[in-house]
Design a protein around this motif. Structure first.
Motif, mmCIF file in Angstrom:
data_model
loop_
_atom_site.group_PDB
_atom_site.id
_atom_site.type_symbol
_atom_site.label_atom_id
_atom_site.label_comp_id
_atom_site.label_asym_id
_atom_site.label_seq_id
_atom_site.Cartn_x
_atom_site.Cartn_y
_atom_site.Cartn_z
ATOM 1 N N CYS A 53 0.834 -1.200 0.000
ATOM 2 C CA CYS A 53 0.000 0.000 0.000
ATOM 3 C C CYS A 53 0.874 1.258 0.000
ATOM 4 N N TYR A 54 0.576 2.170 -0.910
ATOM 5 C CA TYR A 54 1.272 3.462 -0.954
ATOM 6 C C TYR A 54 0.362 4.485 -1.621
ATOM 7 N N GLU A 55 0.705 5.750 -1.477
ATOM 8 C CA GLU A 55 -0.034 6.839 -2.107
ATOM 9 C C GLU A 55 0.940 7.708 -2.890
ATOM 10 N N THR A 56 0.495 8.228 -4.020
ATOM 11 C CA THR A 56 1.340 9.106 -4.819
ATOM 12 C C THR A 56 1.015 10.566 -4.514
ATOM 13 N N ILE A 57 1.978 11.447 -4.808
ATOM 14 C CA ILE A 57 1.748 12.887 -4.730
ATOM 15 C C ILE A 57 1.991 13.490 -6.099
ATOM 16 N N SER A 58 0.993 14.198 -6.609
ATOM 17 C CA SER A 58 1.131 14.974 -7.831
ATOM 18 C C SER A 58 1.249 16.436 -7.429
ATOM 19 N N TYR A 59 2.220 17.145 -7.994
ATOM 20 C CA TYR A 59 2.496 18.521 -7.585
ATOM 21 C C TYR A 59 3.278 19.203 -8.696
ATOM 22 N N CYS A 60 3.550 20.488 -8.562
ATOM 23 C CA CYS A 60 4.368 21.213 -9.525
ATOM 24 C C CYS A 60 5.773 21.397 -8.966
ATOM 25 N N TRP A 61 6.767 21.089 -9.789
ATOM 26 C CA TRP A 61 8.143 21.315 -9.354
ATOM 27 C C TRP A 61 8.372 22.788 -9.075
ATOM 28 N N ASN A 66 16.347 27.760 -3.732
ATOM 29 C CA ASN A 66 17.156 27.055 -2.744
ATOM 30 C C ASN A 66 16.467 25.763 -2.309
ATOM 31 N N PRO A 67 17.210 24.654 -2.236
ATOM 32 C CA PRO A 67 16.596 23.387 -1.827
ATOM 33 C C PRO A 67 16.241 23.391 -0.349
ATOM 34 N N SER A 68 15.397 22.446 0.024
ATOM 35 C CA SER A 68 15.089 22.198 1.428
ATOM 36 C C SER A 68 15.800 20.911 1.850
ATOM 37 N N THR A 69 15.679 20.560 3.100
ATOM 38 C CA THR A 69 16.302 19.336 3.586
ATOM 39 C C THR A 69 15.279 18.473 4.308
ATOM 40 N N ILE A 70 15.481 17.158 4.231
ATOM 41 C CA ILE A 70 14.704 16.197 5.003
ATOM 42 C C ILE A 70 15.683 15.193 5.603
ATOM 43 N N HIS A 75 19.937 10.387 7.503
ATOM 44 C CA HIS A 75 20.895 11.370 7.008
ATOM 45 C C HIS A 75 20.160 12.607 6.511
ATOM 46 N N LEU A 76 20.763 13.762 6.720
ATOM 47 C CA LEU A 76 20.187 15.010 6.240
ATOM 48 C C LEU A 76 20.435 15.114 4.744
ATOM 49 N N VAL A 77 19.346 15.233 3.975
ATOM 50 C CA VAL A 77 19.433 15.175 2.514
ATOM 51 C C VAL A 77 18.770 16.409 1.916
ATOM 52 N N GLU A 78 19.410 16.994 0.909
ATOM 53 C CA GLU A 78 18.824 18.118 0.191
ATOM 54 C C GLU A 78 17.869 17.606 -0.885
ATOM 55 N N VAL A 79 16.674 18.215 -0.942
ATOM 56 C CA VAL A 79 15.674 17.864 -1.948
ATOM 57 C C VAL A 79 15.058 19.159 -2.466
ATOM 58 N N PRO A 80 14.389 19.134 -3.629
ATOM 59 C CA PRO A 80 13.711 20.334 -4.104
ATOM 60 C C PRO A 80 12.710 20.854 -3.068
ATOM 61 N N ALA A 81 12.667 22.167 -2.906
ATOM 62 C CA ALA A 81 11.805 22.766 -1.887
ATOM 63 C C ALA A 81 10.346 22.382 -2.079
ATOM 64 N N SER A 82 9.897 22.284 -3.340
ATOM 65 C CA SER A 82 8.489 21.956 -3.594
ATOM 66 C C SER A 82 8.148 20.540 -3.146
ATOM 67 N N SER A 83 9.087 19.604 -3.304
ATOM 68 C CA SER A 83 8.807 18.228 -2.888
ATOM 69 C C SER A 83 8.818 18.103 -1.370
ATOM 70 N N GLU A 84 9.716 18.827 -0.710
ATOM 71 C CA GLU A 84 9.713 18.818 0.761
ATOM 72 C C GLU A 84 8.401 19.383 1.291
ATOM 73 N N TYR A 134 -1.003 18.103 -4.469
ATOM 74 C CA TYR A 134 -0.529 19.226 -3.654
ATOM 75 C C TYR A 134 -0.470 20.459 -4.541
ATOM 76 N N LEU A 135 -1.314 21.452 -4.248
ATOM 77 C CA LEU A 135 -1.372 22.668 -5.045
ATOM 78 C C LEU A 135 -0.516 23.784 -4.468
ATOM 79 N N GLY A 136 0.066 23.565 -3.311
ATOM 80 C CA GLY A 136 0.834 24.611 -2.657
ATOM 81 C C GLY A 136 0.137 25.080 -1.396
ATOM 82 N N GLU A 137 0.781 25.975 -0.686
ATOM 83 C CA GLU A 137 0.196 26.490 0.544
ATOM 84 C C GLU A 137 -0.855 27.556 0.232
ATOM 85 N N ASP A 138 -1.842 27.655 1.097
ATOM 86 C CA ASP A 138 -2.991 28.539 0.881
ATOM 87 C C ASP A 138 -2.691 29.929 1.434
#
Length: 205
Positions: A53-61, A66-70, A75-84, A134-138
């Motif tokens: 079982c899993y769920e997908t996320i559709s969003y805009c890059w 500047n990247p975000s981290t998760i 380990h602390l990893v840099e990822v695109p800010a929109s995906s974080e 995910y359409l972004g923050e309101d």
């Protein structure tokens, strides 16, 4: 397209390469919205029966910034800010959630993997338990207004199309096949400002 990177030489993408029918998913640890995002990345096979079982996320890059981290596999990893931001918003506060999001679950540094996973993407989405958007923050407080406006439109459509069973027959001219429009007013006031804000979002383009 940016690639998730960790400190030093550590990589979240362990060898060997993904096999036929395999994808990576994130098991996102529960937390409140403001806490750091912590995930474990793991492989699953969509050829298994039953499929995990899993769920997908559709969003805009979105634009490069500047990247975000998760925290990924400790380990602390840099990822695109929109995906974080998308993973943060979809995270649950009381239990883990298993998510697939392209920017993190696909090794963006591997052309071979990217090509194979993109070709497999229709199966990834169709096999998921839910497909989340995910359409972004309101930032303009339009979300609740937009959803209420959609409910008003849907209620009118439900009545006019026999609970959505006759949508095509309702909007198409029986003789010419052309799409027809109606000048009849909605049964209640529709907040068109919020609908315009909603459908002007990049995800709908």
């Amino acid at each position: 397209m940016s690639t998730p990177t960790a400190a030093g030489s550590l990589s979240p993408y362990e060898a060997p390469p993904l096999s036929q029918g395999e994808i990576r998913v994130l098991e996102v640890a529960p937390a409140s919205f403001g806490e750091p995002v912590e995930c474990t990345i793991k492989r699953i096979s969509l050829l298994d029966d039953p499929v995990p079982c899993y769920e997908t996320i559709s969003y805009c890059w979105g634009p490069r910034r500047n990247p975000s981290t998760i925290m990924l596999n400790g380990h602390l990893v840099e990822v695109p800010a929109s995906s974080e931001a998308a993973v943060r918003r979809m995270r649950l506060s009381d239990r883990p959630r298993v998510l697939w999001i392209d920017a993190i679950c696909i090794d963006q540094s591997s052309t071979t993997e990217r090509s194979a996973q993109v070709a497999f993407m229709a199966t990834v989405y169709s096999t998921a338990k839910h497909n989340l958007v995910y359409l972004g923050e309101d930032d303009e407080d339009m979300a609740d207004r937009g959803m209420k406006a959609l409910e008003v439109v849907a209620d009118d459509m439900r009545a006019a199309t026999a609970d959505f069973t006759l949508v095509w027959e309702t909007i198409r001219n029986e003789n010419s096949g052309a799409i027809v429009s109606s000048n009849e007013p909605f049964s209640a006031d529709v907040d068109f400002e919020s609908l315009e804000a909603l459908f002007n979002h990049h995800w709908f383009r």
